[in-house]
Scaffold this motif. Structure first.
Motif, mmCIF file in Angstrom:
data_model
loop_
_atom_site.group_PDB
_atom_site.id
_atom_site.type_symbol
_atom_site.label_atom_id
_atom_site.label_comp_id
_atom_site.label_asym_id
_atom_site.label_seq_id
_atom_site.Cartn_x
_atom_site.Cartn_y
_atom_site.Cartn_z
ATOM 1 N N GLU A 31 0.994 -1.191 -0.093
ATOM 2 C CA GLU A 31 0.127 -0.099 -0.105
ATOM 3 C C GLU A 31 0.882 1.079 0.126
ATOM 4 N N THR A 32 0.609 2.265 -0.958
ATOM 5 C CA THR A 32 1.290 3.615 -1.010
ATOM 6 C C THR A 32 1.165 4.251 0.227
ATOM 7 N N THR A 33 2.168 5.013 0.519
ATOM 8 C CA THR A 33 2.045 6.110 1.268
ATOM 9 C C THR A 33 1.040 7.015 1.137
ATOM 10 N N MET A 34 0.889 7.440 -0.155
ATOM 11 C CA MET A 34 -0.580 8.158 -0.864
ATOM 12 C C MET A 34 -1.734 7.653 -0.132
ATOM 13 N N LYS A 35 -1.770 6.460 -0.398
ATOM 14 C CA LYS A 35 -3.180 5.728 -0.170
ATOM 15 C C LYS A 35 -3.486 5.571 1.203
ATOM 16 N N LYS A 36 -2.315 5.330 2.029
ATOM 17 C CA LYS A 36 -2.315 5.285 3.457
ATOM 18 C C LYS A 36 -2.871 6.967 3.975
ATOM 19 N N PHE A 37 -2.389 7.866 3.401
ATOM 20 C CA PHE A 37 -2.397 9.229 3.811
ATOM 21 C C PHE A 37 -4.086 9.395 3.653
ATOM 22 N N ASP A 64 -15.773 23.515 0.814
ATOM 23 C CA ASP A 64 -15.511 23.351 -0.754
ATOM 24 C C ASP A 64 -14.021 23.813 -0.990
ATOM 25 N N MET A 65 -13.720 24.845 -0.242
ATOM 26 C CA MET A 65 -12.190 25.510 -0.449
ATOM 27 C C MET A 65 -11.455 24.641 0.223
ATOM 28 N N MET A 66 -11.700 24.068 1.380
ATOM 29 C CA MET A 66 -10.688 23.030 2.019
ATOM 30 C C MET A 66 -10.485 21.701 1.187
ATOM 31 N N ASP A 67 -11.592 21.298 0.611
ATOM 32 C CA ASP A 67 -11.316 20.462 -0.443
ATOM 33 C C ASP A 67 -10.296 20.544 -1.405
ATOM 34 N N GLY A 68 -10.631 21.877 -2.028
ATOM 35 C CA GLY A 68 -9.542 22.341 -3.127
ATOM 36 C C GLY A 68 -8.184 22.246 -2.580
ATOM 37 N N LEU A 69 -7.770 22.866 -1.480
ATOM 38 C CA LEU A 69 -6.682 22.746 -0.480
ATOM 39 C C LEU A 69 -6.042 21.256 -0.463
ATOM 40 N N GLN A 70 -6.938 20.717 -0.233
ATOM 41 C CA GLN A 70 -6.490 19.093 -0.039
ATOM 42 C C GLN A 70 -6.096 18.540 -1.189
ATOM 43 N N MET A 71 -6.844 18.723 -2.410
ATOM 44 C CA MET A 71 -6.384 18.294 -3.750
ATOM 45 C C MET A 71 -4.943 18.816 -4.194
ATOM 46 N N THR A 72 -4.713 20.347 -3.657
ATOM 47 C CA THR A 72 -3.508 20.841 -4.285
ATOM 48 C C THR A 72 -2.624 20.302 -3.242
ATOM 49 N N TYR A 73 -2.553 19.881 -2.011
ATOM 50 C CA TYR A 73 -1.803 19.189 -1.267
ATOM 51 C C TYR A 73 -1.312 17.852 -1.660
ATOM 52 N N ILE A 74 -2.452 17.076 -2.171
ATOM 53 C CA ILE A 74 -2.165 15.660 -2.677
ATOM 54 C C ILE A 74 -1.520 15.586 -4.029
ATOM 55 N N ASP A 75 -1.756 16.833 -4.972
ATOM 56 C CA ASP A 75 -0.930 16.784 -5.998
ATOM 57 C C ASP A 75 0.542 17.210 -5.871
ATOM 58 N N GLU A 76 0.730 18.143 -4.894
ATOM 59 C CA GLU A 76 2.080 18.472 -4.493
ATOM 60 C C GLU A 76 2.785 17.224 -3.968
ATOM 61 N N LEU A 77 2.043 16.313 -2.811
ATOM 62 C CA LEU A 77 2.938 15.394 -2.310
ATOM 63 C C LEU A 77 3.032 14.015 -3.492
ATOM 64 N N ALA A 88 6.993 18.989 2.465
ATOM 65 C CA ALA A 88 8.337 18.590 2.877
ATOM 66 C C ALA A 88 8.311 18.033 4.410
ATOM 67 N N LEU A 89 7.692 18.727 5.142
ATOM 68 C CA LEU A 89 7.577 18.282 6.671
ATOM 69 C C LEU A 89 6.930 16.826 6.727
ATOM 70 N N ARG A 90 5.832 16.541 5.812
ATOM 71 C CA ARG A 90 5.337 15.197 5.925
ATOM 72 C C ARG A 90 6.390 14.024 5.525
ATOM 73 N N LEU A 91 7.134 14.522 4.266
ATOM 74 C CA LEU A 91 8.191 13.608 3.867
ATOM 75 C C LEU A 91 9.235 13.408 5.156
ATOM 76 N N PHE A 92 9.717 14.434 5.546
ATOM 77 C CA PHE A 92 10.658 14.326 6.595
ATOM 78 C C PHE A 92 10.164 13.737 7.839
ATOM 79 N N SER A 125 3.642 14.863 -6.624
ATOM 80 C CA SER A 125 4.752 15.335 -7.649
ATOM 81 C C SER A 125 6.151 14.740 -6.699
ATOM 82 N N ALA A 126 6.197 15.151 -5.524
ATOM 83 C CA ALA A 126 7.299 15.043 -4.643
ATOM 84 C C ALA A 126 7.790 13.589 -4.410
ATOM 85 N N GLU A 127 6.796 12.671 -4.296
ATOM 86 C CA GLU A 127 7.067 11.328 -4.303
ATOM 87 C C GLU A 127 7.392 10.758 -5.383
ATOM 88 N N ILE A 128 7.021 11.047 -6.683
ATOM 89 C CA ILE A 128 7.543 10.669 -7.963
ATOM 90 C C ILE A 128 9.077 11.100 -8.247
#
Length: 150
Positions: free
Chosen positions: A1-7, A67-80, A126-130, A82-85
């Motif tokens: 199971e990937t880190t992303m899926k767990k998150f 809804d705004m927080m959902d948008g922030l979540q999706m931005t975070y998910i995309d950033e995470l 960055a802090l999550r990956l750390f 990208s960083a994991e790739i």
């Protein structure tokens, strides 16, 4: 199971919200995304006083803010993601360095097309990956000072 899926399973609600955020969840997201009340209020189009009322539980969190927080979540998910790739490509399974921008000014000097929200999302990722010991953080300010001979 990937880190992303767990998150996603543990922290983020489903993309289609079945309920409103509680005041504590709203505050938790703000802390998690490293954003202050002034910035959140500006994003939501309200005053800091109104935002505090939502976080204190004095007023329910409006659907538009959920809804705004959902948008922030999706931005975070995309950033995470990208960083994991990038980590998979460059790290080859090893823990690697990740530049951490302590100041918005230096971040902007390196990424002039990005904004304050992108900086904070990058810090959060960055802090999550750390915390997962996938990276170690290197101060961008320190590197900049060494390059410039400061």
């Amino acid at each position: 199971e990937t880190t992303m899926k767990k998150f996603l399973d543990l922290f983020l609600p489903s993309r289609k919200r079945s309920r409103q955020l509680t005041n504590v969840e709203l505050m938790g997201y703000r802390y998690f995304f490293r954003l202050d009340v002034k910035v959140m209020a500006e994003l939501a189009g309200c005053t800091p006083k109104t935002w505090y009322a939502w976080e204190n539980g004095d007023s329910p969190v409006p659907a538009k803010v959920c809804d705004m927080m959902d948008g922030l979540q999706m931005t975070y998910i995309d950033e995470l993601a990208s960083a994991e790739i990038l980590l998979r490509e460059q790290g080859q399974g090893e823990r690697c360095a990740l530049r951490f921008y302590e100041t918005f000014e230096l971040f902007m000097s390196h990424y002039p097309t990005r904004d304050y929200l992108a900086w904070r999302m990058g810090q959060s990722v960055a802090l999550r990956l750390f915390s997962e010991q996938q990276v170690y953080l290197v101060s961008a300010e320190k590197i900049e000072g060494e390059i410039c001979g400061k």
